[in-house]
Write an enzyme that holds these catalytic residues in place. Structure first.
Site: not given
Ligand code: ATP
Ligand code: MG
Length: 552
Positions: A35, A261, A271
């Site tokens: 995102e 994760r 984030k």
């Molecule tokens: P955050 O929790 O940091 O806001 P998010 O999951 O909302 O992260 P996205 O931009 O939606 O952020 O993530 C893009 C991809 O990266 C998704 O498939 C998500 O599952 C993966 N991702 C995000 N954080 C992690 C993590 N700590 N470890 C592994 N994969 C991750």
């Molecule tokens: Mg997300």
């Protein structure tokens, strides 16, 4: 990429192997779906290495798809930084970048399909009412009074939603599934809401935006994603993912698989928290070298290969755990030990005057750029009558364990001569301010001939030729091991940045920004983009040894 060759297996690869064997799929198509509401962090790097790595290994393809359904929080700057970071990590996405917003027209049609089938309805309940009707984990929810509106009426209402005839929050579109499901996400989830927001891709074209759970599975189906990999918190949502795909005329049937994760000790990877660190000025920006962002690691001196290696070492499982920062540091240290050039820099200088060395003379001494790699060549370093050494490398008195310069004793200046400390000047507090030495002109590149043993070797920089540099020494950004549940102001380490004024060898003026160099005996450092002209700034990437393990 060499490091992909012996990649160990994991549960995702086992699933793929089986799918290819039994004919479920004849190719692998993955996607990385960030995102664009922040910069990528090391957790995203795990997901990137997994998705792009699988595509590479199975000669498949990986799409980069921006999951852009929350226009208020998203920004084109984030889109650009994410593209840059994915490329920098060494990966190339399949064809053009995609956006979930590319599919808004199709998503809208699929929503109509659900409405027509009696599987979605426009709900005018307030958020408060919806929350009450939702029930709890132990109590089933209640059906909304709008649940039985006819498909015809819902079609008209949904069209009106799109036409901007309702206010934000006045109504939403919900999937009609099961208000008593044990999975909360199946209790008639909202699939569209009204937002009069400007979108970085679609401008003002839309005032209704689809929710993640509706958007993601359909985007996967449209793109022919074979294995849709996400983190464990989406495990329950898999029911909804499958339900949507089953109930629309989906062009393909993608499957979602969840992995754990990445969590790093002493680090936040949410984030929301990272944005707070930036906005409340705890750090100097998204690329502050203390940030766990890809941009921060890059500025810190991490290499793409070291981050890929880290992702490989931590592996892919379904088990939640917390990784020590020393694992990440070990990867960059291993890389730089082999690949970084050497240089000399004195972080905490004290002056040495070599009294029997001719005044005004400057010798260009040759030094190897790497002790074990001749292909890296040599460089010249200027030697003169006055040099700086580290304060901590000199003692007036010391026992035999101290293998550095002691008053009345000898030490080798690295890449140069053996010197002997003869006397010192001190200030009013008795602190040594200057060390007066003599040097042995016969000792360049060879040991003293007459049986003297000189064990110690210390680094130095010519006082006349050396140049000043600001050196930024970083410590962990948080003082608590798990800062996630803690207020930032409480968790933050107030001493995460120490700035020292160093003297460095003149060659370092030409150092490349972001490319780490080993300052011999001190650590790995790289030139920071804040450097301008004569104003040199270096970041400490990592120390030579793991100091984290003992520090706690
Ligand atoms: P955050 O929790 O940091 O806001 P998010 O999951 O909302 O992260 P996205 O931009 O939606 O952020 O993530 C893009 C991809 O990266 C998704 O498939 C998500 O599952 C993966 N991702 C995000 N954080 C992690 C993590 N700590 N470890 C592994 N994969 C991750
Ligand atoms: Mg997300």
């Amino acid at each position: 990429m060499a490091e992909t060759e012996n990649r160990p297996t994991n549960f995702v690869r086992q699933i793929i192997d089986k799918d290819l064997q039994d004919g479920t799929h004849d190719h692998v198509q993955t996607r990385f779906p960030p995102e664009p509401n922040g910069y990528l962090h090391i957790g995203h790097a795990k997901s990137i290495c997994l998705n792009f790595g699988l595509a590479e290994d199975y000669q498949g393809a990986c799409n980069l798809r921006f999951d852009d359904t929350n226009p208020e929080k998203e920004d084109i700057d984030y889109v650009n930084s994410i593209k840059e970071d994915v490329n920098w990590l060494g990966f190339t996405w399949h064809e053009d970048v995609r956006y979930s917003s590319n599919y808004f027209p199709k998503l809208y049609e699929f929503a109509h399909e659900l409405i027509t089938k009696g599987l979605a309805y426009v709900d005018f309940s307030s958020q408060e009412e919806m929350r009450e009707m939702r029930g709890t984990l132990t109590q089933p929810g209640k059906n909304s009074p709008y649940r039985d509106t006819t498909p015809e009426e819902n079609t008209t209402l949904f069209e009106k939603m799109k036409a901007g005839e309702f206010k934000e929050g006045e109504c939403c579109l919900r999937a009609k599934i099961d208000m008593s499901s044990s999975f909360m996400c199946m209790r008639d989830p909202v699939i569209y809401r009204i937002k009069f927001a400007h979108h970085h891709q679609t401008g003002d074209e839309w005032c209704i935006y689809p929710m993640y759970d509706f958007t993601h599975c359909i985007s996967d189906a449209i793109e022919g994603i074979t294995h849709s990999l996400c983190t464990l918190e989406f495990q329950d949502n898999r029911r909804l993912y499958d339900w949507v795909i089953e109930n629309i005329s989906a062009p393909a049937v993608p499957r979602q698989y969840e992995f754990s994760r990445l969590n790093l000790a002493y680090t936040v990877l949410s984030k929301r928290k990272l944005i707070q660190l930036v906005e409340e000025n705890y750090v100097a920006g998204w690329d502050d070298p203390r940030m766990p962002t890809v941009a921060g690691l890059r500025r810190r001196g991490y290499t793409p290969a070291s981050i890929r290696e880290f992702c490989q070492r931590i592996g892919v499982t379904k088990m939640d755990n917390v990784i020590e920062v020393s694992n990440l540091e070990g990867c960059i240290r291993d890389d730089l030990n082999v690949n970084a050039n050497r240089a000399m820099a004195v972080l905490n200088p004290i002056k040495v005057i070599i009294e029997n060395y001719p005044e005004g003379q400057v010798e260009q001494l040759s030094a190897a750029n790497h002790p074990n790699d001749e292909s890296k060549g040599t460089r010249n370093i200027p030697f003169s009558r006055e040099v700086y050494i580290e304060k901590e490398d000199f003692r007036v008195e010391a026992n035999k364990k101290f293998k550095r310069l002691v008053l009345g004793k000898e030490v080798r200046l690295r890449n140069a001569y053996v010197i002997k400390a003869e006397r010192v000047d001190t200030d009013e507090q008795g602190e040594v301010t200057t060390i007066y030495c003599t040097y042995d002109s016969e000792t360049l590149g060879c040991d003293p001939a007459d049986g003297r043993k000189v064990k110690g070797v210390i680094h130095w920089v010519s006082a006349a030729e050396g140049i000043e540099a600001e050196v930024r020494l970083y410590d962990r950004l948080f003082k608590v091991e798990n800062p996630n549940g803690v207020e930032l102001s409480e968790a933050i380490n107030p001493d995460s940045l120490e700035v020292v004024n160093a003297i460095v060898e003149p060659n370092l003026a030409n150092a490349e920004v972001g490319v780490a160099v080993q300052f011999e005996r001190t650590g790995y450092f790289c030139k920071d983009p804040d450097s301008e002209g004569d104003n040199l700034v270096f970041n400490r990437t990592v120390g030579l040894r793991d100091t984290w393990a003992n520090a706690n």
